[in-house]
Design an enzyme around this catalytic site. Structure first.
Site, mmCIF file in Angstrom:
data_model
loop_
_atom_site.group_PDB
_atom_site.id
_atom_site.type_symbol
_atom_site.label_atom_id
_atom_site.label_comp_id
_atom_site.label_asym_id
_atom_site.label_seq_id
_atom_site.Cartn_x
_atom_site.Cartn_y
_atom_site.Cartn_z
ATOM 1 N N GLY A 153 0.837 -1.300 0.091
ATOM 2 C CA GLY A 153 0.186 -0.007 -0.233
ATOM 3 C C GLY A 153 0.747 1.310 0.034
ATOM 4 O O GLY A 153 1.891 1.369 -0.527
ATOM 5 N N CYS A 154 0.017 2.178 0.520
ATOM 6 C CA CYS A 154 0.850 3.728 0.230
ATOM 7 C C CYS A 154 2.135 3.940 1.242
ATOM 8 O O CYS A 154 2.897 4.861 0.720
ATOM 9 C CB CYS A 154 -0.013 4.654 1.035
ATOM 10 S SG CYS A 154 -1.764 4.853 0.331
ATOM 11 N N ASN A 155 2.677 3.021 1.857
ATOM 12 C CA ASN A 155 3.888 3.203 2.686
ATOM 13 C C ASN A 155 4.910 2.537 2.115
ATOM 14 O O ASN A 155 5.933 2.648 2.551
ATOM 15 C CB ASN A 155 3.755 2.737 4.185
ATOM 16 C CG ASN A 155 3.002 1.380 4.367
ATOM 17 O OD1 ASN A 155 1.983 0.969 4.240
ATOM 18 N ND2 ASN A 155 4.078 0.355 4.342
ATOM 19 N N MET A 353 2.370 6.747 5.331
ATOM 20 C CA MET A 353 1.217 5.800 6.186
ATOM 21 C C MET A 353 0.519 4.888 5.347
ATOM 22 O O MET A 353 0.093 5.216 4.040
ATOM 23 C CB MET A 353 0.629 6.401 7.386
ATOM 24 C CG MET A 353 0.196 7.809 6.807
ATOM 25 S SD MET A 353 1.294 9.060 6.261
ATOM 26 C CE MET A 353 -0.101 10.151 5.732
#
Lengths: 366, 265
Positions: A153-155, A353
């Site tokens: 994901g975003c991290n 995050m």
């Protein structure tokens, strides 16, 4: 008054700067050709629910680049799972290779020169993996070391950096390349619910690549040394951000409280990261924060004590691209480089995050 | 406490008092004092046993402003020293402890800006406030930014452009000061002011102060986002845990009391 050329705090003055380490030498980004304003996306989907329209308009997003199919007779045709997977693969290869070219070009290098390739994506699954596809498409060497990071994901850019910088540190002079490419429009489910409405209002498509090398001859003008990492995982919030399966499709779910939960935890890794180097937050010149969304940006500002000015690139990337998932902080990094304000000895902290619930931080030194 | 060249610092319980201490030059703010204050602010920022920082001057002068002796007389003057001064004022304004300015006598220019950077401001009746910079041909630093927020643009223009002297009573009426008292009751008034601020909840203080600081400078929607983020943190902090636990306890006691009254009927 007396000349204070550099306004330096005692903690910063005492900070031990490494003389060498893996440096980010360049960054390249790419987006799909078509850009949509929030209103255009609403129109394309024929969205009339005032609540969902409200979410789109209060998102602090001006426009996003998306791979959306052409409407037929003015109506959006639903894409099958197969079409979405193909869109992810084709889109990732298109903008992924553009971002890689843009990162290598200023260094006068070609894919053939790369010794380690790390590809990151969460918005689609393919086997053989993206790195294998790119090696064929862009003509990387047949003996390039590689790794694909999926589902983080975003991290994930910061997790990828951990692997890429470890390679660079262990192999001085060798070239590592990291690509983050997310085709978020391939993970859209349109079912008129608020959950998918929020997700569809937020994410954009984009790719970003960086080149990393540890070489004593490279100076700060090239880019910062990635000096240290500090993760923080909030296991109680394991399922707060996740993929659900809707019919045959992956549908991203974001818990309502998660921006605040991240806000409440973000100080922990930041304090640990800075604390072990004897640094304070005010010693940090540049903050590269993932453009997760307006609420989580507010929560991080308030909990770390950052200003809109500190967050200018985070807010700018959100406004112009939406949430680009893993590539987002690299877009912010590119904006920071463009600005030309970085000076020798500057310190930066990256914060990304994502699911886990994960807060990943890194310390950068120019 | 660390010995400072330009400050006299004393700690009593959880209150640290810093006296600006350059009596020979009317507590003019020189680079040494800026650095001393900055160092003190850092130390207080980290101190676990401090709740309040009180800033004071001498009995007749708080400060006469920036020390002009610091500027080179025959060469081009740079801005870095003043930048450091503004940075220190901002650190004071955002310190994670309560801050109180207690003024006796003259309070001019940079001294006035220190006062504006504090959470609570009191003065003895003889105190006189003034920004004389524009009258002298330079600028009163970021006080231009702060003053108008306290008293409105019209009054701020009048004070900064005319350099007129403002008595303590007038400063009180305009909301620049929280309390004004006679010389004899100064210490007592200061103690009351400090006590009014306590107890000290660091998270609530930091969040409330940041939000107040933004109140004139952002849209309702942005502010609401910031408020929700701040309040989430506050309602998940330890003091709020205790508050909720106490409410639950009182609730139980209340129910027991009601049940007893019911039985006694």
């Amino acid at each position: 008054m007396i000349d204070v050329q550099r306004i330096e705090s005692p903690t910063r003055a005492a900070f031990h700067r490494p003389s060498s380490g893996p440096r980010i030498l360049s960054v390249g980004t790419a987006t799909p050709p078509r850009k949509y304003t929030q209103d255009e996306v609403l129109d394309v989907f024929g969205e009339t629910d005032p609540k969902i329209r409200g979410v789109f308009r209060s998102s602090h997003i001006g426009s996003r680049y998306l791979y959306l199919p052409d409407p037929i007779d003015g109506r959006m045709v639903e894409e099958t799972n197969q079409e979405l997977l193909a869109k992810h693969r084709d889109g990732a290869l298109e903008i992924g290779s553009q971002a890689i070219e843009e990162a290598l070009r200023p260094l006068g290098l070609a894919p053939y020169d790369v010794d380690f390739l790390c590809c990151i994506t969460t918005t689609g699954f393919l086997c053989p993996s993206l790195s294998a596809h790119l090696i064929k498409k862009m003509i990387f060497r047949e003996n390039v070391q590689r790794i694909d990071i999926l589902g983080m994901g975003c991290n994930a850019a910061v997790n990828g950096l951990q692997a890429v910088t470890a390679f660079a540190r262990a192999n001085p002079g060798k070239l590592a390349l990291m690509l983050c490419v997310e085709i978020c429009s391939a993970a859209y489910v349109y079912n008129q619910s608020m959950v998918t409405g929020v997700v569809n209002s937020l994410f954009g498509d984009g790719a970003a690549a960086i080149v990393i090398r540890q070489d004593g001859a490279d100076t700060w003008q090239r880019g910062p040394i990635v000096a240290d990492f500090e993760p923080h995982i909030v296991s109680e919030a394991l399922m707060a951000m996740r993929y659900d399966v809707q019919g045959s499709k992956l549908s991203f779910f974001l818990a309502r409280d998660i921006p605040y939960e991240i806000g409440a935890n973000v100080e922990k890794p930041v304090n640990r990261l800075l604390g072990r180097h004897g640094l304070k937050r005010k010693d940090i010149d540049h903050w590269l924060v993932h453009s997760g969304g307006a609420k989580v940006i507010d929560a991080i500002e308030y909990n770390v004590g950052l200003t809109d000015h500190d967050m200018r690139h985070t807010l700018g990337v959100l406004k112009n691209f939406g949430n680009l998932s893993s590539g987002s902080i690299l877009f912010s990094y590119k904006e920071l480089c463009r600005e030309g304000v970085v000076r020798e000895g500057d310190l930066g902290v990256a914060i990304a995050m994502g699911p886990g619930t994960s807060i990943e931080t890194a310390l950068l030194i120019w | 406490m660390h010995p400072y060249e330009t400050l006299k610092v004393v700690q009593e319980g959880n209150v640290v008092t810093a006296f600006l201490d350059r009596p020979e030059s009317h507590n003019a703010i020189n680079m040494r004092m800026v650095n001393d204050l900055s160092h003190l602010i850092d130390a207080i920022d980290e101190a676990k046993d401090v709740s309040v920082l009180v800033l004071r001057g001498g009995p007749d002068v708080f400060s006469c402003g920036i020390d002009l002796h610091e500027f080179a007389s025959h060469e081009k003057r740079n801005i870095y020293g003043l930048q450091k001064w503004e940075q220190m004022c901002r650190e004071l304004e955002r310190l994670n402890k309560f801050t109180v300015a207690a003024v006796q006598g003259e309070c001019t220019g940079g001294g006035f800006q220190l006062v504006l950077s504090c959470d609570a401001r009191i003065a003895e009746r003889r105190a006189v406030f003034c920004f004389d910079e524009v009258k002298l041909g330079f600028l009163p630093g970021m006080a231009t930014f702060r003053l108008a927020k306290y008293i409105g643009l019209g009054r701020a223009k009048s004070i900064i452009l005319t350099g007129r002297r403002l008595g303590a009573e007038e400063a009180l009426t305009w909301g620049l000061l929280d309390r004004v008292c006679e010389q004899v009751s100064f210490e007592e008034t200061l103690t009351e002011t400090v006590n009014d601020l306590l107890p000290f909840h660091p998270v609530a203080l930091e969040m409330a102060r940041r939000l107040l600081d933004e109140s004139f400078s952002t849209t309702y929607e942005n502010y609401l986002g910031h408020f929700l983020a701040a309040q989430y943190r506050a309602i998940n902090s330890e003091p709020f845990d205790r508050l909720v636990a106490r409410a639950a306890r009182q609730d139980r006691l209340g129910r027991v009391g009601t049940a007893r009254r019911e039985r006694e009927k």
